[in-house]
Write a protein that holds these residues in place. Structure first.
Motif, PDB file in Angstrom:
ATOM      1  N   SER A  88       0.817  -1.559  -0.319  1.00 17.96           N
ATOM      2  CA  SER A  88      -0.192  -0.201   0.008  1.00 17.96           C
ATOM      3  C   SER A  88       0.850   1.226   0.140  1.00 17.96           C
ATOM      4  CB  SER A  88      -1.096  -0.101   1.471  1.00 17.96           C
ATOM      5  OG  SER A  88       0.077  -0.375   2.340  1.00 17.96           O
ATOM      6  N   GLY A  89       2.045   0.980   0.606  1.00 16.42           N
ATOM      7  CA  GLY A  89       2.824   2.333  -0.063  1.00 16.42           C
ATOM      8  C   GLY A  89       3.272   2.896   1.973  1.00 16.42           C
ATOM      9  N   PHE A  90       3.955   3.908   1.498  1.00 13.45           N
ATOM     10  CA  PHE A  90       4.551   4.413   2.604  1.00 13.45           C
ATOM     11  C   PHE A  90       3.569   6.475   3.001  1.00 13.45           C
ATOM     12  CE2 PHE A  90       6.568   0.832   2.525  1.00 13.45           C
ATOM     13  CZ  PHE A  90       6.191  -0.049   3.799  1.00 13.45           C
ATOM     14  N   GLN A  91       3.517   6.833   4.162  1.00 15.03           N
ATOM     15  CA  GLN A  91       3.318   7.693   3.578  1.00 15.03           C
ATOM     16  C   GLN A  91       3.942   8.197   4.850  1.00 15.03           C
ATOM     17  OE1 GLN A  91       1.192   8.944   1.249  1.00 15.03           O
ATOM     18  NE2 GLN A  91       1.425   6.960   0.821  1.00 15.03           N
ATOM     19  N   GLN A  92       4.346   9.710   5.085  1.00 11.09           N
ATOM     20  CA  GLN A  92       5.473  10.016   6.151  1.00 11.09           C
ATOM     21  C   GLN A  92       4.501  11.380   6.116  1.00 11.09           C
ATOM     22  OE1 GLN A  92       9.014   9.741   3.545  1.00 11.09           O
ATOM     23  NE2 GLN A  92       9.100  12.469   3.658  1.00 11.09           N
ATOM     24  N   LEU A  93       4.352  12.091   7.651  1.00  7.00           N
ATOM     25  CA  LEU A  93       3.625  12.876   8.301  1.00  7.00           C
ATOM     26  C   LEU A  93       4.936  14.058   7.989  1.00  7.00           C
ATOM     27  CD1 LEU A  93       2.296  11.584  11.103  1.00  7.00           C
ATOM     28  CD2 LEU A  93       1.464  11.761   8.972  1.00  7.00           C
ATOM     29  N   ALA A  94       6.474  14.043   8.033  1.00  7.82           N
ATOM     30  CA  ALA A  94       6.682  14.981   7.691  1.00  7.82           C
ATOM     31  C   ALA A  94       7.953  15.498   6.499  1.00  7.82           C
ATOM     32  CB  ALA A  94       8.548  15.316   8.897  1.00  7.82           C
ATOM     33  N   GLY A  95       6.364  15.700   5.563  1.00  3.49           N
ATOM     34  CA  GLY A  95       6.587  15.287   3.939  1.00  3.49           C
ATOM     35  C   GLY A  95       6.264  17.045   3.664  1.00  3.49           C
ATOM     36  N   PRO A  96       7.127  17.564   2.932  1.00  5.81           N
ATOM     37  CA  PRO A  96       7.466  17.305   1.754  1.00  5.81           C
ATOM     38  C   PRO A  96       8.945  17.218   2.393  1.00  5.81           C
ATOM     39  CG  PRO A  96       6.838  19.011   1.039  1.00  5.81           C
ATOM     40  CD  PRO A  96       5.912  18.920   1.884  1.00  5.81           C
ATOM     41  N   LYS A  97       9.801  16.357   2.568  1.00  5.82           N
ATOM     42  CA  LYS A  97      11.516  16.721   2.451  1.00  5.82           C
ATOM     43  C   LYS A  97      12.370  16.369   1.327  1.00  5.82           C
ATOM     44  CE  LYS A  97      12.766  18.278   7.162  1.00  5.82           C
ATOM     45  NZ  LYS A  97      12.707  19.346   6.736  1.00  5.82           N
ATOM     46  N   LEU A  98      13.091  17.302   0.618  1.00  5.15           N
ATOM     47  CA  LEU A  98      14.326  16.445   0.032  1.00  5.15           C
ATOM     48  C   LEU A  98      15.723  16.203  -0.245  1.00  5.15           C
ATOM     49  CD1 LEU A  98      12.458  18.131  -2.951  1.00  5.15           C
ATOM     50  CD2 LEU A  98      12.106  15.970  -2.042  1.00  5.15           C
ATOM     51  N   ALA A  99      16.258  15.685  -0.920  1.00  6.48           N
ATOM     52  CA  ALA A  99      18.003  16.321  -0.530  1.00  6.48           C
ATOM     53  C   ALA A  99      18.258  16.133  -1.270  1.00  6.48           C
ATOM     54  CB  ALA A  99      19.149  14.668   1.140  1.00  6.48           C
ATOM     55  N   PHE A 100      19.539  18.043  -0.860  1.00 12.73           N
ATOM     56  CA  PHE A 100      20.376  17.940  -1.809  1.00 12.73           C
ATOM     57  C   PHE A 100      20.892  17.844  -2.320  1.00 12.73           C
ATOM     58  CE2 PHE A 100      19.109  22.908  -1.069  1.00 12.73           C
ATOM     59  CZ  PHE A 100      19.129  23.201  -2.782  1.00 12.73           C
ATOM     60  N   CYS A 101      21.599  17.059  -3.153  1.00 14.63           N
ATOM     61  CA  CYS A 101      22.731  15.791  -3.877  1.00 14.63           C
ATOM     62  C   CYS A 101      23.752  16.465  -3.483  1.00 14.63           C
ATOM     63  CB  CYS A 101      23.075  16.020  -5.687  1.00 14.63           C
ATOM     64  SG  CYS A 101      21.349  15.200  -6.186  1.00 14.63           S
ATOM     65  N   ALA A 102      24.156  17.947  -3.228  1.00 16.67           N
ATOM     66  CA  ALA A 102      25.768  17.816  -2.576  1.00 16.67           C
ATOM     67  C   ALA A 102      25.484  18.206  -0.713  1.00 16.67           C
ATOM     68  CB  ALA A 102      26.105  19.050  -3.728  1.00 16.67           C
TER      69      ALA A 102
END
Lengths: 695, 539
Positions: B97-111
């Motif tokens: 069913s997939g996963f949800q997260q409560l602290a989104g959206p969050k993304l990581a910079f490649c660098a």
């Protein structure tokens, strides 16, 4: 990536790498003799092939090994009859090339071999495109891959539009990819050639291309690939499709007076032309000169017809020759009308005191540029009146005044009536071109507003303005306006010299050409009769080069002193030149004067205060056609002491100079040179220092 | 009944498996310290965890009902559970069913620091990432691509030619600034760098719509930068910060050849990220125990300094330092009923952050929303980011809204479904909710009635959504050898989290290097899934 020196592998090669390299060398040395032996003895055993493959994987540049491989493949294909076996042989061959390309993806031999194998037609082409996409991913600009891609596209018959889409993708990935832009220009040219839908479709495509490339240099104006492509595009819009006739001597509507001269075998010729100039000289025949916008070949009795009224036999079998070092192509073509002189010094044809001549340069297949482009434009002709035996100066003056009285507007070449319809469509096409130029000028000005120091933008602006000027140039425009435009362009070029110092010489050359166009405008203005003269004074004109030769065909006396000339390139067009002063310039060597050897009437040459002999390296030597220098070199090698130094011989041996001024050149201190010069020019007065000049 | 934990003394005890706690546990363990890492729940991640769809549904239906550990989410207030029912096909054939997260959206910079820390700890094999394919900004009722590289500027046909030049020139200034040894370039004085970033942008001839792109989509300003409305100086982005983010954004875009953009999203959600750090800690010798309730802290009677913890089973565990997640909090020590012990300790009972001070920042709330939709916002693109600059949705809405769409590629939802996480930093719940609703209405077509089927508007259909507001807290004042970790904040990336974590680390271990480079021999890596280079799973 461009303009950066290749980086050597970081640091010294380590001991281990060195050993590896040495063992590779040893391996190669062991393989080569046996492979050469196999090649000689046509030994195509499995072992021989394996050895060869090993060699090619070590060094794909060993071309003999590829040749061996080709022969082996031919041999194997002949020995097998099964189609599957053939396919297997070819597959193995392609695998070998692949391994070699992995070692060096820029190996000419490997790519060439692959083409050869593919051309056998025994392997699927799709895998080639897979290979290409891999290689182009690693190095998007690798021209070997692009070249091979063009080959594969031809083999497979990929539609041009599909390939164009591929270049678009590559350009979208990184527009600093001239290989992709270049392929685009090649594809578009092909598309246009095949386009049957009319001019509008081609024009529409070009406009899209302008849009694309502008996006590139607005994003990064320092990237040269886009500017080069832009320059190509501009060429598609404004460049003439083929060579054109742009000047003749005698000029259109001029009057020639021909009489016997003091010299027994020569004629005295006086030409009065609508530019209110009188040219007068002594020659064995009446020269006729044609000048074209670019070098052409095929100028002969069939392509150039000379009608005379009443008919003069001598004019129907003229033999045209190219003026220059090439025996085939030249921008200037010349011939002479020779009239027999009777013992009583009257001319054979003197009973024809008046006749007119129409020189018609026809657009018939024949006159073509080195690129194979046929001559374009309407049929052009030049009308000249010949008068014989009139010695009366007053009569000459009358002719001149008559001409002036006519206030001839048409000083250019006349176009024949028949071509008028065609001409109309040309003007229409011109409107689109002017529209494009206007749009582009606006864009570049916008860019320059943001990036005033962009040399590419500035240079492009100058090119655009120059192109617009030549397109919209009309006789109705006031010369003052034109001069203003030319001076504005010169100002822009001067700015460029400061922005882009390394290329300042190029800009100075361009500036010189604009100065000369100003001079031409000035010459076209009506002047007082007393100013009539065959002298062109360009003293201290800041010239770095000379151009516009088609306007100067009449010049007999040319003063170019106190300029910055380094060579006399193109001077051979000035066939009537008698007296040339290029003192106080920057001529570095005698070889820079080579074109002057082609001027039959040159008598007085002043090359004082140049730098001949000051520099050990002669950069002009390469400009001399090799057949000539080889000819001389062979004489040098044959031990002919006379021709040493050979350049003296080359330049001066056929000149009939009466005066040569060498004062102020370091070469006068070389007794070797001076001795050679005296030997070559026995009857010339040499001036070598200021005191002798005074004398 | 519970087993006793052996040994009973450690250099550090870490309570909670949130991302900062896990990073600290890994970093401290990598320094060679002994670490005991406990979590009262049965799962990793605390606030940062990924929840399965049934879990999130139960969270939604009751804020303190059937959550795995309700005490974890006291800061979360459900706003608008617009979820008629869970979509029938939200579970794929494999029961995933997939996963949800409560602290989104969050993304990581490649660098950025998060990816760097994974690489330093050699933890990149424990987690896979998927790249965000493209970023968009909401302009004139449509998604407009964010041009953030030379190639993107070239291809963007919505920018005028001069704007391309201005933007590219500005990027050049940014890279020059980033590459200059002392952070100075001719065009920027030191005082300029302290000026509001928006001022510098105005000076660079950048038109308003490009300023919006730079401010909100590239420099990732969380709040309105309009100067006339600048009542709160703290929300104004300084030029220095703006430049730093831009430089990071540009550098990130070209770090990994397989990642086309600057951002990475951890596959299976952020929960996997915390687990990656936990594994690192474990590889370096940390002892991890889940489902370990802690009932109180041990305090030195005389000095009132921290001594250790008491587990629910009554075991006393001692450590020199303590690190706790934001859910743990001591009741005021003085008012706590204490039990005198012979050994000079007293126990202070902890509670779940009832008394943590809320931040004094006026914008102390983050409104978040999770949506499930039936098609992508942009055909052909699975993972994408959308930025709504202030006032682009409504003239009065001055909030910045961000939306991250994740497709099945990120393994957080089944094929054919998309999860869109939205968030906005706000000062009151109503405003935040309104802004999110406006963004949801702009992006999706929310009516599920039959009459709408033939609608030519090809907006994705909203199948399920959940909005909630998280009140931000700041860790209470430092208490000797105890370090407190932060909550997931309203920023898009992990830099603030990493910086705060580093501060906690240095307060506790001023002599040690944060995230020391770990050299693990290949055969020591227990996890055999080390197949993807540099942690980037190519798209």
């Amino acid at each position: 990536m461009h303009g950066r020196p290749r980086q050597r592998a970081a640091g010294e090669t380590s001991g281990a790498e060195n050993d590896k390299e040495l063992s590779k060398v040893a391996e190669l040395q062991e393989l080569i003799p046996s492979i050469l032996h196999n090649h000689r003895t046509c030994c195509y055993t499995k072992e021989a092939l394996m050895q060869n493959a090993k060699l090619l994987e070590l060094n794909p540049e060993f071309y003999t090994a590829w040749n061996f491989q080709k022969r082996a493949v031919q041999h194997l294909l002949l020995s097998e009859t099964d189609e599957e076996a053939h396919k297997r042989i070819v597959k193995e061959e392609l695998d070998l090339v692949y391994r070699a390309l992995k070692v060096n993806h820029k190996s000419y031999g490997a790519w060439h071999h692959r083409k050869w194998v593919i051309a056998l037609g025994l392997s699927p082409l799709d895998s080639e495109f897979t290979l290409l996409s891999k290689v182009l991913k690693l190095d998007a600009r690798n021209f070997h891959s692009w070249d091979y891609r063009r080959f594969a596209v031809r083999m497979k018959g990929v539609p041009i539009n599909e390939e164009l889409q591929f270049t678009t993708e590559k350009i979208n990935e990184n527009f600093s990819n001239y290989s992709a832009w270049h392929n685009r220009s090649a594809l578009l040219s092909e598309l246009y050639r095949n386009e049957t839908g009319g001019k509008e479709i081609v024009q529409g495509r070009l406009e899209e291309e302008f849009d694309l490339v502008k996006n590139s240099f607005f994003t990064d104006p320092n990237d040269q690939s886009a500017w080069f492509y832009y320059s190509w595009l501009l060429g598609q819009v404004v460049a003439p499709v083929g060579p054109e006739l742009n000047g003749t001597w005698p000029p259109h509507t001029s009057e020639l007076v021909i009489e016997c001269s003091e010299e027994p075998t020569h004629l005295s010729i006086t030409c009065t032309c609508p530019l209110q100039r009188v040219t007068s000289f002594v020659s064995s025949g009446v020269p006729l000169l044609l000048s074209f916008t670019e070098a052409v070949t095929g100028v002969n009795n069939e392509t150039v017809t000379v009608h005379s009224e009443p008919e003069v036999r001598e004019l129907s079998k003229l033999s045209w020759r190219p003026v220059g070092f090439s025996q085939e192509f030249s921008q200037t073509w010349a011939t002479e009308v020779r009239f027999q002189i009777k013992d009583d010094k009257s001319l054979l044809l003197s009973e024809l005191t008046n006749f007119t001549v129409d020189i018609v340069v026809a657009v018939v297949p024949g006159i073509v540029s080195p690129g194979g482009q046929p001559m374009q434009g309407p049929v052009k002709c030049s009308k000249v009146s010949f008068h014989f035996g009139t010695t009366d100066n007053a009569a000459k003056k009358t002719i001149g005044e008559e001409l002036m009285a006519k206030q001839l507007g048409a000083i250019g070449l006349v176009e024949e009536e028949t071509s008028k319809g065609e001409n109309q469509t040309q003007i229409k096409a011109g409107a689109w071109q002017v529209k494009i130029l206007e749009t582009e000028i606006e864009s570049i000005l916008e860019l320059l507003k943001i990036e005033p120091d962009s040399k590419w933008a500035q240079l492009t602006l100058i090119r655009l303005l120059t192109a617009r000027e030549s397109f919209s140039r009309s006789r109705s425009e006031r010369p003052a306006d034109e001069v203003e435009k030319l001076q504005k362009l010169q100002g822009l070029l001067r700015e460029l010299t400061h922005i882009d110092l390394p290329h300042s010489e190029y800009y100075q050359h361009e500036q010189s050409l604009l100065i000369l166009r100003e001079v031409v405008l000035d010459l076209e203005r009506p002047t007082e009769p007393q100013h009539l003269s065959s002298l062109l004074n360009l003293r201290s004109s800041s010239l770095y080069t000379l151009g516009c030769f088609e306007h100067f065909l009449w010049v007999q006396h040319l003063d170019l002193s106190n300029n910055h000339l380094r060579s006399t390139h193109g001077f051979e067009a000035l066939q009537l030149l008698e007296n040339l002063n290029i003192s106080h310039n920057q001529i570095l060597s005698f070889t820079a004067l080579a074109p002057l050897a082609l001027l039959p009437l040159l008598r007085i040459l002043n090359i004082s205060f140049n730098e001949i002999g000051a520099h050990p390296i002669d950069t002009c030597r390469v400009l001399i056609p090799s057949n000539l220098s080889n000819h001389f070199m062979s004489q040098v090698l044959a031990g002919n002491k006379e021709v040493n130094p050979w350049e003296v011989q080359l330049v001066f041996q056929n000149m009939n100079l009466t005066d040569l001024d060498l004062t102020g050149n370091p070469v006068v201190n070389s007794s070797k040179f001076m001795k050679a010069l005296t030997a070559v020019l026995p009857s010339t007065t040499l001036h070598t220092n200021e005191s002798s000049e005074c004398k | 009944m519970e087993e006793r934990i052996e040994p009973s003394t450690y250099d550090v005890i870490v309570l909670g498996t949130g991302l900062p706690e896990s990073v600290l546990a890994a970093s401290i363990a990598a320094c060679g310290k002994s670490v005991l890492h406990l979590d009262c729940t049965g799962f990793y991640g605390a606030h940062w965890t990924s929840l399965s769809f049934p879990q999130i549904s139960s969270f939604a239906s009751s804020s303190n009902g059937h959550l795995p550990c309700p005490e974890y989410f006291p800061h979360h207030q459900i706003l608008s559970p617009r979820m008629p029912s869970a979509p029938d096909d939200s579970v794929d054939s494999d029961g995933n069913s997939g996963f949800q997260q409560l602290a989104g959206p969050k993304l990581a910079f490649c660098a950025g620091p998060l990816i760097d820390s994974l690489l330093r700890l050699q933890a990149e094999h424990h987690v896979k990432f998927t790249a965000v394919e493209s970023s968009y900004i909401w302009r004139d009722h449509v998604l407009a691509a964010v041009p953030a590289s030379r190639a993107e500027i070239f291809q963007d046909r919505s920018l005028s030619l001069p704007d391309k030049r201005f933007l590219m020139r500005f990027f050049k200034l940014v890279t020059d600034y980033a590459e200059s040894p002392n952070g100075t370039v001719a065009e920027l004085s030191t005082s300029d760098l302290e000026r509001p970033f928006v001022e510098i942008l105005q000076r660079q001839n950048l038109p308003p719509y490009i300023r919006d792109i730079i401010l909100y989509a590239i420099a990732l300003a969380d709040q309105d930068q309009d100067q006339e409305q600048a009542s709160d100086a703290r929300r104004v982005l300084r030029a220095k910060e703006g430049f730093a983010t831009l430089a990071l954004y540009l550098a990130s875009g070209s770090r990994f050849p397989t990642a086309p953009g600057p951002f990475l999203y951890p596959m299976y959600g952020q929960g996997d990220l915390t687990q990656a750090f936990c594994r690192c800690a474990a590889v370096c010798g940390a002892l991890q125990i889940l489902r370990m309730q802690v009932s109180g802290f041990l305090i030195d009677k005389e000095t009132k300094d921290y001594k250790g913890i008491e587990t629910a089973s009554g075991q006393h565990l001692y450590s020199g330092k303590l690190i706790t997640g934001p859910s743990f909090c001591l009741r005021s020590v003085s008012s706590t009923s204490t039990e005198d012990r012979d050994n000079g300790e007293e126990t202070a009972h902890h509670s779940f952050s009832e008394s943590t001070s809320t931040t004094t920042d006026s914008a102390n709330k983050v409104a978040r929303c999770i949506c499930i939709t039936d098609q992508s916002l942009q055909p052909g693109v699975s993972t994408l980011l959308v930025i709504f600059p202030p006032r682009c949705l409504h003239i009065r809405t001055a909030l910045v809204v961000r939306a991250l769409q994740l497709g099945s590629r990120s393994e957080i939802c089944p094929d054919g479904k998309y999860v869109v996480q939205l968030s906005t930093v706000c000062s009151n719940s109503t405003a935040g909710d309104e802004a999110l609703q406006a963004a949801v209405d702009a992006l999706f077509h929310s009516e599920s009635g039959e009459s709408q089927v033939t609608d030519t508007n090809s907006k994705p259909k909203l199948l399920w959504s959940l909005c909630y507001v998280q009140t931000m807290t700041t860790p209470w004042a430092n208490w000797g050898d105890v370090g407190m970790c932060c909550m997931p904040d309203g920023t898009l990336d992990y830099r603030t989290m990493m910086a705060q974590t580093e501060t906690v680390f240095h307060e506790l271990f001023p002599e040690q290097e944060f995230l020391p480079r770990v050299v693990v021999a290949a055969n020591n890596v227990e996890d055999g899934e080390a197949d993807d280079v540099d942690g980037v799973n190519s798209v």
